[in-house]
Design a protein around this motif. Structure first.
Motif, PDB file in Angstrom:
ATOM      1  N   ARG A   1       0.807  -1.221   0.000  1.00 38.57           N
ATOM      2  CA  ARG A   1       0.000   0.000   0.000  1.00 38.57           C
ATOM      3  C   ARG A   1       0.839   1.270   0.000  1.00 38.57           C
ATOM      4  O   ARG A   1       0.283   2.355  -0.099  1.00 38.57           O
ATOM      5  CB  ARG A   1      -0.902   0.051   1.243  1.00 38.57           C
ATOM      6  N   TRP A   2       2.148   1.165   0.136  1.00 46.86           N
ATOM      7  CA  TRP A   2       2.959   2.334   0.422  1.00 46.86           C
ATOM      8  C   TRP A   2       3.991   2.627  -0.666  1.00 46.86           C
ATOM      9  O   TRP A   2       4.440   1.740  -1.386  1.00 46.86           O
ATOM     10  CB  TRP A   2       3.685   2.157   1.753  1.00 46.86           C
TER      11      TRP A   2
ATOM     12  N   ARG B   1       7.586   6.263   4.536  1.00 49.08           N
ATOM     13  CA  ARG B   1       6.488   5.663   3.778  1.00 49.08           C
ATOM     14  C   ARG B   1       5.275   6.588   3.794  1.00 49.08           C
ATOM     15  O   ARG B   1       4.977   7.200   4.811  1.00 49.08           O
ATOM     16  CB  ARG B   1       6.077   4.317   4.367  1.00 49.08           C
TER      17      ARG B   1
ATOM     18  N   GLN C   1       1.055   6.638   2.156  1.00 55.51           N
ATOM     19  CA  GLN C   1       0.020   5.792   1.576  1.00 55.51           C
ATOM     20  C   GLN C   1      -0.819   6.603   0.588  1.00 55.51           C
ATOM     21  O   GLN C   1      -1.691   7.382   0.987  1.00 55.51           O
ATOM     22  CB  GLN C   1      -0.867   5.225   2.692  1.00 55.51           C
TER      23      GLN C   1
ATOM     24  N   ASP D   1      -6.613  -3.719   0.318  1.00 56.27           N
ATOM     25  CA  ASP D   1      -7.024  -2.791   1.372  1.00 56.27           C
ATOM     26  C   ASP D   1      -8.539  -2.616   1.272  1.00 56.27           C
ATOM     27  O   ASP D   1      -9.031  -1.640   0.706  1.00 56.27           O
ATOM     28  CB  ASP D   1      -6.299  -1.458   1.199  1.00 56.27           C
TER      29      ASP D   1
ATOM     30  N   SER E   1       0.007   9.740   6.841  1.00 49.71           N
ATOM     31  CA  SER E   1      -0.779   9.912   5.617  1.00 49.71           C
ATOM     32  C   SER E   1      -2.242  10.182   5.933  1.00 49.71           C
ATOM     33  O   SER E   1      -2.868  11.073   5.348  1.00 49.71           O
ATOM     34  CB  SER E   1      -0.662   8.668   4.724  1.00 49.71           C
TER      35      SER E   1
END
Length: 392
Positions: free
Chosen positions: A101-102, A109, A111, A166, A363
């Protein structure tokens, strides 16, 4: 006759105060939920969250300064940027805890799917503005066209996010689409058809599960089924995928009316913590255990007051684009809050959604602050007249 106010007078200080209260609760809960359990420095996650507040405030300020009407010009570029970021994650993203997801930049990181949520709101708000600004024919055919256009914009990010996987954020995209369809003014026949379609889809999945599990397993993956089994039968699976929910319920239940006290929770202060992801997805457990029913109620009341103010801003706005923007943001936040609290107390399956403005995460925090900035922007540029008219 127009009632003139300066920019500072137009700022909704109630919303800013509610945001301040949420930040105070967030830092306390993150400190208690992380402490020295994950790192040697008990303040590490609190410091990181405080640091993320700085770019978050910058984004919120920028969103307030720029006339929100200009977002119409950037709706398509932002949407395309969001899709490109999701494609980058798909092919070059960083894998963490089994999900890709990152994107990692300079050791940090972030997102992209968090920002994509806001980009989708802007794109759909602009779409509905163009459809409804001059009025539209009230017919079932017209409703079908509106729904088809909303779905056409929402489905690409929905499937790209779902593939990461996700499910939680993908459902947020679905909630934004649902909110925008509702706000578009489609008739009850279309709403009924959509409702029946969703229920039929769920029923079809149940039928597949019972009769053609191999095919069902291609749609719903094993880890997602484990979460559903852990939700439906938590005690029977308390040693595996029901563990997180069972321990969270123990913590919230032990909080009683007034809670065990700050930093006094058994579930949250055990080393290692008995509830995984206590400072992120399951941070409501900390609040429920240490501040009890009263503390949890205060948090929910703050959320209700925030949404009340947002709804007032949406419906007092005399620009349809502003109304759609704020409505989409309300749909975005309401679903996340409902899903997070509901999964923590066993009403909904666990999806990994953070609690807006409360859970640890840079994020998510910056995205929520950006969204709040857009709402404040709409309120600042809403003109108030003695005899109200609507701008299109």
């Amino acid at each position: 006759m127009e009632e003139r106010k300066s920019g500072l007078q137009q700022i909704d200080y109630t919303l800013l105060f509610l945001f301040f209260l949420l930040m105070c609760i967030s830092l306390m809960a993150i400190y208690s939920g992380s402490g020295g359990q994950y790192t040697a420095d008990p303040m590490q996650f609190v410091k990181r969250q405080a640091i993320w507040l700085v770019p978050g405030l910058f984004l919120m300020g920028a969103a307030m300064i720029i006339d929100y009407d200009m977002l119409k010009n950037f709706s398509i570029p932002l949407y395309i940027l969001g899709i490109l970021l999701l494609l980058w994650v798909e092919f070059f993203g960083v894998v963490f805890n089994g999900s890709q997801r990152w994107i990692q930049i300079a050791g940090q990181r972030f997102q992209p799917s968090e920002f994509v949520k806001v980009f989708v709101v802007i794109a759909l708000a602009h779409l509905l503005y163009k459809i409804t600004k001059d009025g539209r024919e009230k017919s079932f055919k017209s409703d079908c066209i509106v729904v088809a256009k909303v779905v056409a914009i929402g489905l690409p990010p929905f499937f790209l996010i779902l593939k990461q996987p996700d499910l939680g954020t993908a459902l947020v995209i679905a909630s934004i689409m649902a909110t925008m369809i509702l706000m578009s003014g489609v008739g009850w026949r279309m709403l009924s058809l959509l409702f029946v379609s969703v229920i039929s889809g769920i029923g079809f999945l149940v039928w597949l599960h019972n009769n053609y599990f191999a095919l069902f397993n291609k749609i719903i993956k094993n880890h997602q089924m484990e979460r559903i089994y852990g939700w439906l039968y938590p005690n029977e699976n308390a040693g595996s995928y029901g563990y997180q929910l069972v321990e969270a319920l123990k913590g919230i239940g032990s909080g009683g009316l007034y809670g065990s006290g700050f930093m006094q929770g058994v579930q949250s202060q055990s080393e290692p913590a008995r509830v995984p992801e206590l400072h992120t997805d399951f941070i409501f457990t900390v609040i429920g255990e240490e501040f009890g029913f009263l503390g949890a109620t205060i948090l929910i009341v703050i959320y209700f007051l925030m949404f009340y103010r947002m709804i007032v801003i949406a419906f007092s706005c005399n620009n349809l684009f502003g109304t759609y923007l704020v409505s989409g943001i309300v749909g975005l936040l309401v679903f996340q809050i409902f899903q997070n609290i509901a999964m923590t107390i066993g009403i909904m399956p666990i999806t990994g959604l953070a609690l807006p403005f409360i859970s640890y995460g840079g994020s998510a925090l910056m995205t929520n602050m950006l969204a709040l900035g857009i709402v404040l922007n709409v309120n600042m540029r809403t003109r108030h007249y003695m005899f109200q008219t609507e701008e299109v």
